[in-house]
Design a protein around this motif. Sequence first.
Motif, short mmCIF file in Angstrom:
data_model
loop_
_atom_site.label_atom_id
_atom_site.label_comp_id
_atom_site.label_asym_id
_atom_site.label_seq_id
_atom_site.Cartn_x
_atom_site.Cartn_y
_atom_site.Cartn_z
N ILE A 40 -1.47 2.84 -10.90
CA ILE A 40 -2.77 2.33 -11.31
C ILE A 40 -3.81 3.43 -11.15
CG2 ILE A 40 -4.55 0.59 -10.79
CD1 ILE A 40 -2.21 -1.13 -9.68
N PRO A 41 -4.67 3.62 -12.17
CA PRO A 41 -5.72 4.63 -12.05
C PRO A 41 -6.53 4.48 -10.76
CG PRO A 41 -5.61 3.84 -14.30
CD PRO A 41 -4.69 2.96 -13.48
N GLY A 42 -6.80 5.62 -10.13
CA GLY A 42 -7.55 5.64 -8.88
C GLY A 42 -6.69 5.80 -7.64
N LEU A 43 -5.38 5.52 -7.76
CA LEU A 43 -4.48 5.65 -6.61
C LEU A 43 -3.89 7.06 -6.55
CD1 LEU A 43 -2.53 2.27 -6.72
CD2 LEU A 43 -4.59 2.85 -5.43
N ARG A 44 -3.52 7.48 -5.35
CA ARG A 44 -2.89 8.80 -5.16
C ARG A 44 -1.39 8.69 -5.38
NH1 ARG A 44 -6.63 12.01 -3.36
NH2 ARG A 44 -8.13 11.49 -1.76
N ALA A 45 -0.85 9.70 -6.03
CA ALA A 45 0.59 9.78 -6.28
C ALA A 45 1.09 11.14 -5.84
CB ALA A 45 0.89 9.56 -7.76
N SER A 46 2.25 11.17 -5.23
CA SER A 46 2.89 12.42 -4.79
C SER A 46 4.28 12.50 -5.37
CB SER A 46 3.02 12.46 -3.26
OG SER A 46 1.77 12.35 -2.65
N VAL A 47 4.64 13.69 -5.84
CA VAL A 47 6.01 13.93 -6.31
C VAL A 47 6.81 14.37 -5.09
CG1 VAL A 47 7.49 15.32 -7.79
CG2 VAL A 47 5.29 14.51 -8.65
N LEU A 48 7.80 13.59 -4.72
CA LEU A 48 8.62 13.91 -3.55
C LEU A 48 9.81 14.79 -3.89
CD1 LEU A 48 8.60 10.46 -1.74
CD2 LEU A 48 7.07 12.41 -1.41
N ARG A 49 10.50 14.45 -4.97
CA ARG A 49 11.65 15.26 -5.37
C ARG A 49 11.99 15.00 -6.83
NH1 ARG A 49 13.71 11.54 -1.41
NH2 ARG A 49 13.74 13.03 0.26
N ARG A 50 12.81 15.89 -7.37
CA ARG A 50 13.30 15.79 -8.73
C ARG A 50 14.81 15.84 -8.70
NH1 ARG A 50 9.20 17.19 -12.37
NH2 ARG A 50 7.40 18.10 -11.34
N ALA A 51 15.43 15.15 -9.63
CA ALA A 51 16.88 15.24 -9.77
C ALA A 51 17.23 16.68 -10.20
CB ALA A 51 17.38 14.24 -10.80
N PRO A 52 18.46 17.12 -10.00
CA PRO A 52 18.83 18.51 -10.30
C PRO A 52 18.47 18.97 -11.72
CG PRO A 52 20.58 17.48 -9.07
CD PRO A 52 19.56 16.40 -9.38
N LEU A 53 18.53 18.11 -12.70
CA LEU A 53 18.17 18.51 -14.06
C LEU A 53 16.72 18.15 -14.39
CD1 LEU A 53 21.47 17.59 -15.92
CD2 LEU A 53 20.71 19.83 -15.12
N GLY A 54 15.95 17.74 -13.38
CA GLY A 54 14.53 17.46 -13.56
C GLY A 54 14.19 16.03 -13.94
N ASP A 55 15.18 15.18 -14.04
CA ASP A 55 14.94 13.81 -14.48
C ASP A 55 15.90 12.89 -13.75
OD1 ASP A 55 13.70 11.86 -15.98
OD2 ASP A 55 14.92 12.20 -17.77
N PRO A 56 15.49 11.86 -13.06
CA PRO A 56 14.14 11.34 -12.88
C PRO A 56 13.39 12.03 -11.74
CG PRO A 56 15.66 9.89 -11.78
CD PRO A 56 16.48 10.98 -12.44
N LEU A 57 12.14 11.60 -11.55
CA LEU A 57 11.29 12.08 -10.46
C LEU A 57 11.19 10.97 -9.42
CD1 LEU A 57 8.18 13.16 -12.55
CD2 LEU A 57 10.09 14.60 -11.92
N GLN A 58 11.16 11.34 -8.16
CA GLN A 58 10.85 10.36 -7.12
C GLN A 58 9.39 10.56 -6.76
OE1 GLN A 58 12.46 10.63 -3.11
NE2 GLN A 58 12.79 8.42 -3.14
#
Length: 81
Positions: A40-58
């Motif tokens: 939701i707009p306004g909330l903070r999001a952090s990328v924790l990790r990526r799968a080896p080929l870059g997809d999906p993202l956690q």
Amino acid sequence: MKREGNKVTLAELERGQTAVIHKLSAAQELGARLQHLGLIPGLRASVLRRAPLGDPLQVEVEGTLLSIRRCDAQAIEVLSE
């Protein structure tokens, strides 16, 4: 990394980087699904990790861990910090 000011997409964030969700530029159905997941707009999001080929993202949003496809993350504009 494509930039407009400090706006990037969630897919462009580096591992460990945090940003504030600015807007969802997804189609109506996908946009609604992403909002139901807590992106939701306004909330903070952090990328924790990526799968080896870059997809999906956690991603962590407000303490909730989500795995989303890279193509979906490209529809989420964020303001990097």
